[in-house]
Enzyme design. Structure first.
Site, mmCIF file in Angstrom:
data_model
loop_
_atom_site.group_PDB
_atom_site.id
_atom_site.type_symbol
_atom_site.label_atom_id
_atom_site.label_comp_id
_atom_site.label_asym_id
_atom_site.label_seq_id
_atom_site.Cartn_x
_atom_site.Cartn_y
_atom_site.Cartn_z
ATOM 1 N N PRO A 1 0.881 -1.079 -0.023
ATOM 2 C CA PRO A 1 0.112 0.071 -0.075
ATOM 3 C C PRO A 1 0.972 1.432 -0.080
ATOM 4 C CG PRO A 1 -0.068 -1.287 2.151
ATOM 5 C CD PRO A 1 0.699 -1.977 1.014
ATOM 6 N N ASP B 1 63.377 -2.734 -3.526
ATOM 7 C CA ASP B 1 63.986 -1.738 -2.778
ATOM 8 C C ASP B 1 64.246 -1.783 -1.315
ATOM 9 O OD1 ASP B 1 64.902 -0.858 -5.310
ATOM 10 O OD2 ASP B 1 63.781 0.869 -5.107
ATOM 11 N N LYS C 1 69.562 0.352 -2.533
ATOM 12 C CA LYS C 1 69.143 1.741 -2.622
ATOM 13 C C LYS C 1 69.396 2.619 -1.488
ATOM 14 C CE LYS C 1 68.038 2.728 -7.071
ATOM 15 N NZ LYS C 1 66.697 2.574 -7.386
ATOM 16 N N MET D 1 63.772 12.723 0.352
ATOM 17 C CA MET D 1 65.019 12.526 0.464
ATOM 18 C C MET D 1 65.545 13.811 0.909
ATOM 19 S SD MET D 1 65.791 10.206 -3.209
ATOM 20 C CE MET D 1 64.314 11.244 -4.027
ATOM 21 N N GLY E 1 56.802 7.190 8.294
ATOM 22 C CA GLY E 1 55.441 7.353 7.899
ATOM 23 C C GLY E 1 54.361 6.294 7.804
HETATM 24 N N1 SAH Z 1 58.820 6.380 -4.877
HETATM 25 C C1 SAH Z 1 58.782 6.699 -3.422
HETATM 26 C C2 SAH Z 1 59.871 7.605 -3.013
HETATM 27 C C3 SAH Z 1 61.061 7.419 -3.102
HETATM 28 S S1 SAH Z 1 62.544 8.669 -2.616
HETATM 29 C C4 SAH Z 1 57.629 7.233 -3.167
HETATM 30 O O1 SAH Z 1 56.567 7.717 -3.950
HETATM 31 O O2 SAH Z 1 56.875 7.621 -1.981
HETATM 32 C C5 SAH Z 1 62.638 8.103 -0.948
HETATM 33 C C6 SAH Z 1 62.116 9.185 -0.066
HETATM 34 O O3 SAH Z 1 60.617 8.862 -0.007
HETATM 35 C C7 SAH Z 1 62.654 9.059 1.290
HETATM 36 O O4 SAH Z 1 63.940 9.765 1.317
HETATM 37 C C8 SAH Z 1 61.843 9.884 2.153
HETATM 38 O O5 SAH Z 1 61.917 11.203 1.934
HETATM 39 C C9 SAH Z 1 60.502 9.399 1.441
HETATM 40 N N2 SAH Z 1 59.748 8.358 2.067
HETATM 41 C C10 SAH Z 1 59.576 7.215 1.606
HETATM 42 N N3 SAH Z 1 58.808 6.251 2.444
HETATM 43 C C11 SAH Z 1 58.564 7.081 3.458
HETATM 44 C C12 SAH Z 1 57.981 6.767 5.012
HETATM 45 N N4 SAH Z 1 57.429 5.645 5.089
HETATM 46 N N5 SAH Z 1 58.172 7.724 5.601
HETATM 47 C C13 SAH Z 1 58.583 9.120 5.399
HETATM 48 N N6 SAH Z 1 59.496 9.436 4.409
HETATM 49 C C14 SAH Z 1 59.338 8.493 3.247
#
Ligand code: SAH
Length: 469
Positions: free
Chosen positions: A43, A250, A272, A385, A414
């Site tokens: 309904p 890596d 690396k 980096m 992180g």
């Molecule tokens: N391709 C990767 C980056 C490689 S260069 C990406 O897209 O995240 C590597 C740099 O990434 C490190 O020197 C740092 O600055 C950052 N990085 C990667 N993993 C991280 C994490 N878990 N916590 C903080 N910085 C991180």
């Protein structure tokens, strides 16, 4: 076994749904998807059902249910919110020997509706026999992640070639071996990557190749593993991790992510760490080419996203030159992973209209950035980096016009359980090295958005670094 699982063909068959509330709407939608001719009797009709009856194969009678509504139907669903009515509908259906489902009271009817994963023609149905629909739904969520969305198309493709494969391989063992190779190899991957025609061609080629030990040719999967938390990898990455023969990874790829790779895959560490590259970039490129040429499925696993400061482009350039098939799977890059887990929105209408990702580490070790561009107000800058350039970053940004008090977050490891956040200012970065033992990987976030961190941080397991800003 309390129930017999079956899949019912109800295309063009008349079905009856008694009730037209929200729960009924979900059932009506399912019946419509399966092609049934559904009559809804109630309904009152809710907005969702009103929407559904616009379809050709759904109609509605707006009154109380009557026995004659059941004439000729092959399936009944009692979905009103009145238990007595549902019971009455169920009793009548039993009398007429029509299968009936009573929503929220599985024992009243004689069939139940499972939780489903629909990749038609592939379907997975999950039931707990009515004991716990929530459990069924949780199970479904888990299974969803393992079944690629394109499995339906894969099944259609296989169906098209079943006959010719049967002709080619009279032995059922050979056929099974053949299909196992196809469904886990190049043909499936081509299809998942959206190359339907190529997948067909590859499948036809494989059928013509009467060699029973059909070997799929090698391929490279360039996959982003995210910043650390294994929950952040994609479904696609997960699937490829399960089917790789060899993994080249890596240092940044976290242990828990590596744990999810297929157990018997060969693991090759490509290093690396800063300044001590275990394999040079050239030899990694060559390694990938060699492994793929050996016919292997090679998983090139990289931290974060392979196309963001990951040299992913360089690696696949070599593959492309050599004509080796590859696919690229994005990952969550450190900037977005760390920002989310630290509670720092990278853009925000009040603070930052843009965000820039830069690397503070260059090939020859020097840092040579366009500081003028970076020092513009109302933007966020994320330095990858940058651990060894911290004082330079603070100094240069202030020298180019950013206020000394601009907040800075350093997020170390992180998204992992070891995540630590240090809140600084551009000014305090200068002597940070002396106070803190920062460890890689650390990402540096500069901008007013960092001030939101205190309010928005949520990731509980982190031991928060001291807030010295
Ligand atoms: N391709 C990767 C980056 C490689 S260069 C990406 O897209 O995240 C590597 C740099 O990434 C490190 O020197 C740092 O600055 C950052 N990085 C990667 N993993 C991280 C994490 N878990 N916590 C903080 N910085 C991180």
């Amino acid at each position: 076994m309390d129930y017999l699982p079956i899949f019912l063909k109800i295309e063009d068959r008349p079905c009856l749904v008694v009730g037209a509330g929200k729960v009924a709407a979900r059932k009506i939608a399912l019946l419509a998807r399966a092609g049934a001719h559904t009559t809804v009797v109630s309904p009152e009709v809710c907005a969702e059902v009103k929407e559904l009856i616009k379809q050709d194969n759904v109609s509605c009678i707006e009154r109380q249910f009557r026995e004659e509504d059941m004439d000729g139907v092959v399936l009944v669903i009692a979905a009103t919110d009145d238990e007595a009515i549902n019971r009455g509908v169920s009793a009548l259906a039993h009398q007429h020997r029509i299968p009936v489902n009573v929503v929220n009271a599985p024992n009243e009817g004689n069939f139940i509706m499972p939780s489903i994963i629909d990749r038609s023609p592939v379907q997975v149905a999950i039931s707990t026999g009515g004991a716990s629909p929530v459990l069924a739904r949780l199970l479904r969520a888990r299974l969803e992640s393992f079944i690629p969305a394109a499995y339906g198309r894969l099944a259609h493709l296989v169906n098209d070639y079943r006959g010719s494969v049967k002709k080619h391989f009279s032995n059922s063992g050979q056929r099974r071996y053949f299909w196992e190779n196809i469904l886990q190899g190049r043909v499936a991957e081509l299809l998942f990557a959206g190359h339907e025609e190529k997948a067909r061609a590859a499948l036809e080629e494989a059928i013509e190749d009467t060699d029973v030990h059909y070997q799929s040719s090698g391929e490279v999967y360039l996959v982003g593993a995210g910043p650390g938390d294994p929950d952040l990898i994609t479904f696609r990455a997960m699937r490829l991790m399960q089917q790789a023969d060899v993994v080249v990874y890596d240092r940044l790829v976290s242990e828990p992510v590596l744990d999810m790779v297929r157990r018997d895959a060969e693991m090759i560490y490509a290093g690396k760490a800063r300044d001590q590259h275990t394999l040079s970039q050239e030899s990694i490129n060559e390694l990938l080419v060699r492994l793929a040429k050996e016919g292997k499925r090679v998983l090139r696993l990289k931290g974060g996203d392979p196309f963001i400061f990951g040299r992913g482009g360089e690696e696949i350039e070599t593959l492309a030159e050599e004509g080796i098939p590859f696919q690229v799977v994005p990952g969550i890059t450190a900037a977005s992973g760390c920002a989310s887990y630290a509670g720092i929105p990278l853009t925000h209408r009040d603070y930052a209209q843009s965000v820039t990702f830069v690397t503070a580490h260059l090939k020859d070790g020097s840092i040579d950035l366009d500081w003028e561009m970076l020092a513009k107000p109302a933007q966020t800058i994320v330095f990858y980096m940058g651990l060894h350039s911290i004082p330079v970053i603070g100094r240069e940004l202030v020298a180019h016009g950013l206020p000394k008090q601009t907040p800075v977050a350093l997020v170390q490891k992180g998204t992992t359980r070891q995540q630590r956040i240090y809140i600084e200012t551009l000014e305090s970065l200068a002597d940070l090295g002396e106070r803190e033992q920062l460890q890689p990987p650390t990402i540096i976030i500069v901008g007013e958005v960092v001030s939101l961190q205190e309010k928005l941080s949520w990731f509980g397991m982190s031991s928060r670094g001291q807030q010295t800003g």
